[in-house]
Scaffold this active site. Structure first.
Site, PDB file in Angstrom:
ATOM      1  N   CYS A   2     -24.806   9.337   1.956  1.00  0.00           N
ATOM      2  CA  CYS A   2     -24.425  10.203   0.844  1.00  0.00           C
ATOM      3  C   CYS A   2     -25.449  10.037  -0.277  1.00  0.00           C
ATOM      4  O   CYS A   2     -25.892   8.936  -0.584  1.00  0.00           O
ATOM      5  CB  CYS A   2     -23.049   9.920   0.283  1.00  0.00           C
ATOM      6  SG  CYS A   2     -21.741  10.164   1.452  1.00  0.00           S
ATOM      7  N   ARG A  28     -30.037  11.302   3.117  1.00  0.00           N
ATOM      8  CA  ARG A  28     -28.942  10.339   3.009  1.00  0.00           C
ATOM      9  C   ARG A  28     -27.636  10.877   3.608  1.00  0.00           C
ATOM     10  O   ARG A  28     -26.663  10.141   3.737  1.00  0.00           O
ATOM     11  CB  ARG A  28     -28.704   9.982   1.538  1.00  0.00           C
ATOM     12  CG  ARG A  28     -29.914   9.395   0.850  1.00  0.00           C
ATOM     13  CD  ARG A  28     -29.579   9.036  -0.564  1.00  0.00           C
ATOM     14  NE  ARG A  28     -28.634   7.950  -0.617  1.00  0.00           N
ATOM     15  CZ  ARG A  28     -28.958   6.669  -0.592  1.00  0.00           C
ATOM     16  NH1 ARG A  28     -30.218   6.314  -0.536  1.00  0.00           N
ATOM     17  NH2 ARG A  28     -28.035   5.748  -0.641  1.00  0.00           N
ATOM     18  N   TRP A  74     -22.408  12.388   3.882  1.00  0.00           N
ATOM     19  CA  TRP A  74     -22.357  11.845   5.247  1.00  0.00           C
ATOM     20  C   TRP A  74     -20.926  11.378   5.404  1.00  0.00           C
ATOM     21  O   TRP A  74     -20.523  10.382   4.799  1.00  0.00           O
ATOM     22  CB  TRP A  74     -23.346  10.683   5.390  1.00  0.00           C
ATOM     23  CG  TRP A  74     -23.471  10.183   6.799  1.00  0.00           C
ATOM     24  CD1 TRP A  74     -24.310  10.651   7.758  1.00  0.00           C
ATOM     25  CD2 TRP A  74     -22.750   9.087   7.399  1.00  0.00           C
ATOM     26  NE1 TRP A  74     -24.143   9.937   8.918  1.00  0.00           N
ATOM     27  CE2 TRP A  74     -23.192   8.974   8.732  1.00  0.00           C
ATOM     28  CE3 TRP A  74     -21.770   8.210   6.955  1.00  0.00           C
ATOM     29  CZ2 TRP A  74     -22.704   8.016   9.608  1.00  0.00           C
ATOM     30  CZ3 TRP A  74     -21.272   7.258   7.830  1.00  0.00           C
ATOM     31  CH2 TRP A  74     -21.742   7.165   9.144  1.00  0.00           C
ATOM     32  N   ASN A 100     -20.614   7.607  -3.568  1.00  0.00           N
ATOM     33  CA  ASN A 100     -21.259   7.091  -2.361  1.00  0.00           C
ATOM     34  C   ASN A 100     -20.684   5.711  -2.116  1.00  0.00           C
ATOM     35  O   ASN A 100     -20.833   4.828  -2.958  1.00  0.00           O
ATOM     36  CB  ASN A 100     -22.775   7.024  -2.580  1.00  0.00           C
ATOM     37  CG  ASN A 100     -23.489   6.284  -1.456  1.00  0.00           C
ATOM     38  OD1 ASN A 100     -23.011   6.244  -0.333  1.00  0.00           O
ATOM     39  ND2 ASN A 100     -24.630   5.697  -1.771  1.00  0.00           N
ATOM     40  N   GLY A 101     -20.009   5.530  -0.975  1.00  0.00           N
ATOM     41  CA  GLY A 101     -19.427   4.219  -0.683  1.00  0.00           C
ATOM     42  C   GLY A 101     -18.096   4.397   0.011  1.00  0.00           C
ATOM     43  O   GLY A 101     -17.801   5.459   0.564  1.00  0.00           O
ATOM     44  N   GLU A 465     -37.202  -0.608  20.604  1.00  0.00           N
ATOM     45  CA  GLU A 465     -37.469   0.287  19.476  1.00  0.00           C
ATOM     46  C   GLU A 465     -37.807   1.699  19.975  1.00  0.00           C
ATOM     47  O   GLU A 465     -37.382   2.703  19.396  1.00  0.00           O
ATOM     48  CB  GLU A 465     -38.608  -0.297  18.616  1.00  0.00           C
ATOM     49  CG  GLU A 465     -39.239   0.648  17.605  1.00  0.00           C
ATOM     50  CD  GLU A 465     -38.252   1.270  16.613  1.00  0.00           C
ATOM     51  OE1 GLU A 465     -37.068   0.898  16.616  1.00  0.00           O
ATOM     52  OE2 GLU A 465     -38.674   2.178  15.874  1.00  0.00           O
ATOM     53  N   LYS A 469     -36.070   5.289  18.945  1.00  0.00           N
ATOM     54  CA  LYS A 469     -36.795   6.467  18.442  1.00  0.00           C
ATOM     55  C   LYS A 469     -36.428   7.700  19.250  1.00  0.00           C
ATOM     56  O   LYS A 469     -36.160   8.759  18.701  1.00  0.00           O
ATOM     57  CB  LYS A 469     -38.316   6.252  18.526  1.00  0.00           C
ATOM     58  CG  LYS A 469     -38.947   5.408  17.457  1.00  0.00           C
ATOM     59  CD  LYS A 469     -39.000   5.983  16.074  1.00  0.00           C
ATOM     60  CE  LYS A 469     -37.827   5.619  15.238  1.00  0.00           C
ATOM     61  NZ  LYS A 469     -37.536   4.257  14.904  1.00  0.00           N
ATOM     62  N   GLU A 472     -32.538   8.744  18.789  1.00  0.00           N
ATOM     63  CA  GLU A 472     -32.038   9.265  17.519  1.00  0.00           C
ATOM     64  C   GLU A 472     -32.586  10.643  17.166  1.00  0.00           C
ATOM     65  O   GLU A 472     -31.884  11.411  16.531  1.00  0.00           O
ATOM     66  CB  GLU A 472     -32.237   8.269  16.372  1.00  0.00           C
ATOM     67  CG  GLU A 472     -33.645   8.063  15.932  1.00  0.00           C
ATOM     68  CD  GLU A 472     -33.767   7.045  14.799  1.00  0.00           C
ATOM     69  OE1 GLU A 472     -32.842   6.899  13.988  1.00  0.00           O
ATOM     70  OE2 GLU A 472     -34.819   6.391  14.731  1.00  0.00           O
ATOM     71  N   HIS A 488     -32.387  -6.708  37.930  1.00  0.00           N
ATOM     72  CA  HIS A 488     -31.070  -7.367  37.926  1.00  0.00           C
ATOM     73  C   HIS A 488     -29.937  -6.371  37.701  1.00  0.00           C
ATOM     74  O   HIS A 488     -28.823  -6.773  37.400  1.00  0.00           O
ATOM     75  CB  HIS A 488     -31.039  -8.464  36.857  1.00  0.00           C
ATOM     76  CG  HIS A 488     -32.050  -9.554  37.112  1.00  0.00           C
ATOM     77  ND1 HIS A 488     -31.907 -10.460  38.133  1.00  0.00           N
ATOM     78  CD2 HIS A 488     -33.224  -9.833  36.506  1.00  0.00           C
ATOM     79  CE1 HIS A 488     -32.953 -11.279  38.128  1.00  0.00           C
ATOM     80  NE2 HIS A 488     -33.775 -10.902  37.155  1.00  0.00           N
ATOM     81  N   LYS A 582     -30.179   8.194   6.464  1.00  0.00           N
ATOM     82  CA  LYS A 582     -31.321   7.302   6.300  1.00  0.00           C
ATOM     83  C   LYS A 582     -30.897   5.905   5.885  1.00  0.00           C
ATOM     84  O   LYS A 582     -31.407   4.913   6.370  1.00  0.00           O
ATOM     85  CB  LYS A 582     -32.278   7.910   5.267  1.00  0.00           C
ATOM     86  CG  LYS A 582     -33.539   7.093   5.016  1.00  0.00           C
ATOM     87  CD  LYS A 582     -34.433   7.096   6.218  1.00  0.00           C
ATOM     88  CE  LYS A 582     -35.698   6.282   6.028  1.00  0.00           C
ATOM     89  NZ  LYS A 582     -36.288   5.943   7.344  1.00  0.00           N
TER      90      LYS A 582
HETATM   91  O1  M6R Z   1     -33.175   0.733   5.631  1.00  0.00           O
HETATM   92  P1  M6R Z   1     -33.120  -0.226   6.752  1.00  0.00           P
HETATM   93  O2  M6R Z   1     -34.456  -0.596   7.291  1.00  0.00           O
HETATM   94  O3  M6R Z   1     -32.288  -1.457   6.445  1.00  0.00           O
HETATM   95  O4  M6R Z   1     -32.337   0.545   7.902  1.00  0.00           O
HETATM   96  C1  M6R Z   1     -31.980  -0.086   9.099  1.00  0.00           C
HETATM   97  C2  M6R Z   1     -31.607   0.922  10.160  1.00  0.00           C
HETATM   98  O5  M6R Z   1     -30.499   1.670   9.750  1.00  0.00           O
HETATM   99  C3  M6R Z   1     -32.763   1.860  10.493  1.00  0.00           C
HETATM  100  O6  M6R Z   1     -33.894   1.160  10.915  1.00  0.00           O
HETATM  101  C4  M6R Z   1     -32.359   2.850  11.588  1.00  0.00           C
HETATM  102  O7  M6R Z   1     -32.148   2.193  12.790  1.00  0.00           O
HETATM  103  C5  M6R Z   1     -33.430   3.937  11.727  1.00  0.00           C
HETATM  104  N1  M6R Z   1     -32.813   5.217  11.730  1.00  0.00           N
HETATM  105  C6  M6R Z   1     -34.215   3.831  12.974  1.00  0.00           C
HETATM  106  O8  M6R Z   1     -35.250   4.744  13.021  1.00  0.00           O
END
Ligand code: M6R
Length: 587
Positions: A2, A28, A74, A100-101, A465, A469, A472, A488, A582
């Site tokens: 948010c 956000r 959000w 926001n929260g 990682e 990518k 998402e 395994h 984000k």
């Molecule tokens: O702001 P941060 O680095 O703490 O965020 C952590 C994760 O939420 C963030 O890396 C998330 O996994 C990304 N969307 C990945 O690309």
């Protein structure tokens, strides 16, 4: 999660300013949006399901107002509907609140104030109703103070009261920054929202409130006592938070990585040496972060082990509090976060502090909550990262961890040299031919439902990682594995043509990874090799430079590009993937 924004000042297009500011906070949350203002003594509001980037500014041009608030959502409590979009109001429509929260005791307050009086399913609406209740007997300021003292949970709120020519904001646990211009002020979840107007900011801390009228006045939320705050000048340029020539922030941020690595390693030598010494002196050092930042921590585990011969433990921040049994005053927790606002990370820090352990943070957003709540904080200087998928922040964080590992063995200069070379090789790599080739690979696999990625040693975290990518932004089911683990169990998933990405670095485990890749190929996998050298087992070869132990930094770049193109080719918006935000400020 948010974005909230409030404006009060000399300009009479406050609604337009708020909408434009929220468009910069869209990363956000982008389920729905809304704005509110005091229009000639009556509350005017507009709410809409959908993205704020689609708002038509012309709809607000005739409303000449100098004060407004807004929100981009959000969803947490309640579905994505106009009724649940913020701002929320009291029944008389005199108070408007953006939030926001999460308010944990909202059910209890709803019962108390009469459930039938509520028009949304949100936790936020109780804030407006509570303020209105106290407003009957108190001033606007006192009513807000009394209301927030009743709230349990995390919040950043901005409140307007019809007929009162000022805004009030308060924070506990969610970010809120005050931009201070000449005869105007901005209240926002993040700096880029108002960067085109001012670079002077005040960070609101937890349990603080700000009243914005002719000036800005800060108060302690519990006592109501005034507080003095320091005005900080931010050195981000407004353009650095814009897309510029690129179609998407994600691609722009991928392309910026060469410069970011230079900036990340250009740190004060004494500070790096101090951190290296703290790690050496600690008894029990932990690395923690979430999502991509968590994978960066895992890569850090390998850097510390391979370079500095030092064992460091990784735990995802959401799991870290469980480790409290192992924590003591000599322990050190290193947290990594792009936003510096991630709730799970803050909770991990709290767990460490309770046991008297020290907390060091590596963040991208200077002045963020995580930075301010750490004993020591390093800023990676990657510049604003707006795409939900973390790219440049991740490589910058890895560069910094590798640099610290070299400092631990007295080789800081050598570390800097290696990383400067990595930056220059990434620069060479990011050429149009490279991008076109990766796009052609994306074309071939874009309609596949599954993809698997393998890596070993320092590239095992990159396999994990890479999966994040791809998942998402393209919604392809992708999973990363330690190369040796497939046999395994997961190898049962491989069928004819399944895309499998293999990270083959020039390191001591190269042959093992090749062998594991062959096992996949023998089951029909379509192999995409990421490697400095070609190999018969690869169906596609994405050539990356040979940079020794720094290979995770160069290996992840083509996967970022691949994920980007798969998303674009599938007609998706890689900057704003579904269900995500984000900055994850809820647990
Ligand atoms: O702001 P941060 O680095 O703490 O965020 C952590 C994760 O939420 C963030 O890396 C998330 O996994 C990304 N969307 C990945 O690309």
């Amino acid at each position: 999660m948010c974005g909230i924004f409030g404006y009060l000042g000399k300009r009479d297009n406050a609604l337009e300013i708020v909408i434009k500011g929220l468009q910069k906070l869209e990363y956000r949350g982008y389920d729905s949006w809304g704005v509110a203002t005091d229009l000639n003594g009556e509350l005017f509001s507009h709410k809409k399901v959908g993205k704020i980037s689609e708002a038509n500014l012309d709809d607000f041009k005739d409303k000449k107002v100098k004060l407004a608030i807004g929100h981009t959502r959000w969803a947490t409590h309640g579905g994505v509907t106009n009724a649940n979009a913020h701002p929320h109001f009291d029944p008389e429509k005199q108070i408007a609140v953006v939030h926001n929260g999460i308010i944990e005791n909202y059910q209890e307050i709803r019962e108390e104030l009469g459930k039938e009086n509520f028009v949304s399913e949100t936790d936020t609406e109780v804030i407006a109703h509570l303020i209105a209740k106290y407003r009957k007997d108190y001033s606007f300021k006192e009513a807000v103070l009394k209301a927030v003292q009743r709230l349990v949970g995390r919040y950043a709120i901005v409140v307007l009261n019809v007929g009162e020519n000022y805004l009030i904001a308060a924070r506990r646990g969610s970010p809120l920054i005050v931009g201070v211009g000449e005869d105007e002020a901005f209240l926002a979840s993040d700096i880029p929202a108002f960067l085109e107007y001012t670079q002077n900011v005040n960070y609101l801390d937890d349990n603080e409130m700000v009243i914005v009228n002719d000036g800005v006045e800060f108060l302690n939320l519990e006592t109501g006592e005034p507080i003095k705050k320091r005005l900080v000048n931010i050195d981000w340029q407004a353009e650095s938070a814009e897309k510029g020539e690129y179609d998407h922030f994600m691609l722009k941020e991928i392309m910026e990585q060469k410069d970011c690595i230079h900036r990340a390693i250009n740190q004060d030598t004494d500070e790096i040496m101090h951190i290296a010494q703290q790690i050496k002196d600690s008894r029990g050092c932990f690395l923690s972060g979430c999502g991509t930042a968590g994978k960066v921590c895992m890569a850090g585990e390998y850097f510390f082990s391979i370079i500095a011969k030092r064992h460091v433990n990784f735990a995802p921040s959401s799991e870290f509090p469980v480790y409290h049994h192992f924590l003591r005053p000599e322990s050190l927790l290193i947290v990594i976060s792009q936003s510096g606002e991630t709730a799970d990370v803050l909770e991990a820090m709290e767990a460490a502090k309770k046991k008297g352990a020290k907390v060091l943070s590596i963040v991208n957003v200077e002045g963020s909550t995580i930075a301010r709540q750490s004993d020591f904080s390093l800023h990676i200087k990657a510049g604003p990262e707006k795409a939900v998928a973390s790219t440049k922040a991740a490589t910058s964080q890895m560069a910094l961890l590798l640099l610290i590992a070299t400092a631990m063995i007295g080789e800081l200069q050598e570390g800097r040299r290696i990383l400067a070379e990595v930056a220059s090789k990434i620069n060479d790599m990011l050429n149009p031919r490279f991008l076109t080739y990766i796009k052609s690979v994306a074309e071939k696999i874009k309609d596949q439902e599954n993809a698997y990625i393998i890596g070993k040693a320092e590239n095992y975290p990159m396999a994990l990682e890479a999966a994040i990518k791809i998942q998402e932004v393209s919604y392809v089911h992708a999973e990363g594995f330690a190369a040796g683990e497939l046999k395994h169990g997961p190898i049962a998933l491989i069928t004819e043509g399944t895309p499998c990405i293999s990270f083959v670095a020039n390191d001591e485990v190269k042959q093992d990874v090749i062998n594991n890749t062959m096992e996949l190929k023998a089951r029909g996998a379509y192999i995409i090799g990421i490697s400095p050298d070609n190999h018969d087992v690869f169906d596609e070869w994405i050539k990356v430079p040979d940079v020794g132990v720094a290979s995770p930094l160069v290996n992840i770049v083509p996967i970022q590009i691949l994920a980007y193109y798969i998303a674009v080719l599938r007609g998706l918006d890689p900057d704003m993937p579904r269900n995500l935000a984000k900055s994850v400020t809820v647990k």
